[in-house]
Design an enzyme around this catalytic site. Structure first.
Site, PDB file in Angstrom:
ATOM      1  N   LYS A  10      15.105  -6.750   4.108  1.00 25.03           N
ATOM      2  CA  LYS A  10      14.772  -6.555   5.523  1.00 25.03           C
ATOM      3  C   LYS A  10      15.525  -7.514   6.451  1.00 25.03           C
ATOM      4  O   LYS A  10      16.093  -8.522   5.989  1.00 25.03           O
ATOM      5  CB  LYS A  10      13.252  -6.715   5.698  1.00 25.03           C
ATOM      6  CG  LYS A  10      12.439  -5.633   4.975  1.00 25.03           C
ATOM      7  CD  LYS A  10      10.976  -5.722   5.377  1.00 25.03           C
ATOM      8  CE  LYS A  10      10.152  -4.659   4.675  1.00 25.03           C
ATOM      9  NZ  LYS A  10       8.758  -4.644   5.161  1.00 25.03           N
ATOM     10  N   TYR A  50       9.121   5.116   8.480  1.00 26.07           N
ATOM     11  CA  TYR A  50       7.750   4.603   8.343  1.00 26.07           C
ATOM     12  C   TYR A  50       6.714   5.543   8.975  1.00 26.07           C
ATOM     13  O   TYR A  50       5.647   5.086   9.399  1.00 26.07           O
ATOM     14  CB  TYR A  50       7.653   3.207   8.965  1.00 26.07           C
ATOM     15  CG  TYR A  50       8.180   2.101   8.059  1.00 26.07           C
ATOM     16  CD1 TYR A  50       7.548   1.800   6.850  1.00 26.07           C
ATOM     17  CD2 TYR A  50       9.282   1.337   8.403  1.00 26.07           C
ATOM     18  CE1 TYR A  50       7.999   0.782   6.022  1.00 26.07           C
ATOM     19  CE2 TYR A  50       9.750   0.313   7.574  1.00 26.07           C
ATOM     20  CZ  TYR A  50       9.094   0.052   6.390  1.00 26.07           C
ATOM     21  OH  TYR A  50       9.540  -0.965   5.570  1.00 26.07           O
ATOM     22  N   ASN A 113       8.342  -9.739   5.787  1.00 24.22           N
ATOM     23  CA  ASN A 113       8.080  -9.930   4.350  1.00 24.22           C
ATOM     24  C   ASN A 113       9.286  -9.663   3.452  1.00 24.22           C
ATOM     25  O   ASN A 113       9.137  -9.335   2.279  1.00 24.22           O
ATOM     26  CB  ASN A 113       6.836  -9.143   3.912  1.00 24.22           C
ATOM     27  CG  ASN A 113       7.021  -7.652   3.986  1.00 24.22           C
ATOM     28  OD1 ASN A 113       7.994  -7.167   4.536  1.00 24.22           O
ATOM     29  ND2 ASN A 113       6.073  -6.922   3.405  1.00 24.22           N
ATOM     30  N   HIS A 116      11.276  -4.435   0.990  1.00 26.95           N
ATOM     31  CA  HIS A 116      10.434  -3.242   0.877  1.00 26.95           C
ATOM     32  C   HIS A 116      10.583  -2.671  -0.525  1.00 26.95           C
ATOM     33  O   HIS A 116      11.643  -2.782  -1.130  1.00 26.95           O
ATOM     34  CB  HIS A 116      10.873  -2.184   1.899  1.00 26.95           C
ATOM     35  CG  HIS A 116      10.295  -0.825   1.645  1.00 26.95           C
ATOM     36  ND1 HIS A 116       9.006  -0.493   2.009  1.00 26.95           N
ATOM     37  CD2 HIS A 116      10.814   0.270   1.027  1.00 26.95           C
ATOM     38  CE1 HIS A 116       8.775   0.768   1.641  1.00 26.95           C
ATOM     39  NE2 HIS A 116       9.847   1.245   1.037  1.00 26.95           N
ATOM     40  N   GLU A 127      12.564   8.355  -0.047  1.00 22.60           N
ATOM     41  CA  GLU A 127      13.176   7.219   0.660  1.00 22.60           C
ATOM     42  C   GLU A 127      14.664   7.082   0.311  1.00 22.60           C
ATOM     43  O   GLU A 127      15.482   6.781   1.183  1.00 22.60           O
ATOM     44  CB  GLU A 127      12.391   5.945   0.344  1.00 22.60           C
ATOM     45  CG  GLU A 127      10.999   5.986   0.960  1.00 22.60           C
ATOM     46  CD  GLU A 127      10.116   4.808   0.580  1.00 22.60           C
ATOM     47  OE1 GLU A 127       8.993   4.742   1.093  1.00 22.60           O
ATOM     48  OE2 GLU A 127      10.534   3.948  -0.221  1.00 22.60           O
TER      49      GLU A 127
HETATM   50  P1  CMP Z   1       6.613  -2.449   3.406  1.00 22.63           P
HETATM   51  O1  CMP Z   1       6.571  -2.562   1.932  1.00 22.63           O
HETATM   52  O2  CMP Z   1       7.945  -2.296   4.045  1.00 22.63           O
HETATM   53  O3  CMP Z   1       5.691  -1.225   3.860  1.00 22.63           O
HETATM   54  C1  CMP Z   1       5.084  -1.146   5.130  1.00 22.63           C
HETATM   55  C2  CMP Z   1       5.193  -2.428   5.875  1.00 22.63           C
HETATM   56  O4  CMP Z   1       4.262  -2.591   6.903  1.00 22.63           O
HETATM   57  C3  CMP Z   1       4.907  -3.579   4.931  1.00 22.63           C
HETATM   58  O5  CMP Z   1       5.943  -3.729   4.019  1.00 22.63           O
HETATM   59  C4  CMP Z   1       4.697  -4.718   5.903  1.00 22.63           C
HETATM   60  O6  CMP Z   1       5.913  -5.308   6.289  1.00 22.63           O
HETATM   61  C5  CMP Z   1       4.090  -3.968   7.081  1.00 22.63           C
HETATM   62  N1  CMP Z   1       2.666  -4.270   7.140  1.00 22.63           N
HETATM   63  C6  CMP Z   1       1.720  -3.887   6.293  1.00 22.63           C
HETATM   64  N2  CMP Z   1       0.521  -4.380   6.671  1.00 22.63           N
HETATM   65  C7  CMP Z   1       0.740  -5.081   7.781  1.00 22.63           C
HETATM   66  C8  CMP Z   1      -0.079  -5.823   8.624  1.00 22.63           C
HETATM   67  N3  CMP Z   1      -1.393  -5.920   8.404  1.00 22.63           N
HETATM   68  N4  CMP Z   1       0.493  -6.422   9.664  1.00 22.63           N
HETATM   69  C9  CMP Z   1       1.835  -6.320   9.896  1.00 22.63           C
HETATM   70  N5  CMP Z   1       2.671  -5.618   9.100  1.00 22.63           N
HETATM   71  C10 CMP Z   1       2.126  -5.016   8.050  1.00 22.63           C
END
Ligand code: CMP
Length: 141
Positions: A10, A50, A113, A116, A127
């Site tokens: 990311k 998303y 984070n 993904h 995806e």
């Molecule tokens: P990802 O695996 O990319 O899938 C969906 C994304 O939404 C997840 O990683 C996080 O980066 C984001 N996400 C999920 N829960 C939250 C949350 N409570 N607050 C902010 N971002 C979130």
């Protein structure tokens, strides 16, 4: 296909110059990189990718962040790839991620984070198809 998953390094991790270290983790964990490219996706692409999270409280923040800078998209291969990759990256929230996982070591918080990973074989195929063409997925064949 049960031997493929989709990954994103990311924008937070690319900006922090962690791309190389994360690619190294991917290879050392035994994944084959079938396809990969650096992209700066648009807000519209992030919305499309998303779509399943539309309406959730974090959705606007998520799509803005994902379109805020370059990311690296990857099609990965390994036996039981979806589960293996999810184990390699750790919990969505790095505060809950196990020691030695990518999110534990590179993520900042649940939004920033670092990586993904697809959550099912079905979504992995969707995806991968969202970002890669057939010729990009041909590998060495
Ligand atoms: P990802 O695996 O990319 O899938 C969906 C994304 O939404 C997840 O990683 C996080 O980066 C984001 N996400 C999920 N829960 C939250 C949350 N409570 N607050 C902010 N971002 C979130």
């Amino acid at each position: 296909m049960e031997n493929q998953t989709f990954a994103i390094i990311k924008p937070d991790a690319v900006k922090n110059k962690d791309t190389g270290l994360i690619l190294d983790r991917i290879l050392k964990a035994g994944f084959h990189i079938l396809a990969g490219k650096l992209l700066h996706i648009s807000l519209q692409q992030a919305e499309g990718f998303y779509d399943i999270h539309k309406g959730k409280p974090f959705y606007d923040e998520l799509i803005e962040f994902m379109s805020s800078g370059q990311c690296m998209v990857l099609a990965l291969e390994k036996e039981n790839a979806v589960e293996e990759w999810r184990n390699t990256i750790g919990a969505t929230n790095p505060a809950e991620a196990a020691e030695g996982t990518i999110r534990k070591d590179f993520a900042t918080n649940v939004g920033l984070n670092a990586v993904h990973g697809s959550d099912s074989n079905e979504n992995a195929q969707k995806e991968i198809a969202f970002f890669f063409s057939d010729s990009e997925l041909r590998g060495n064949q």
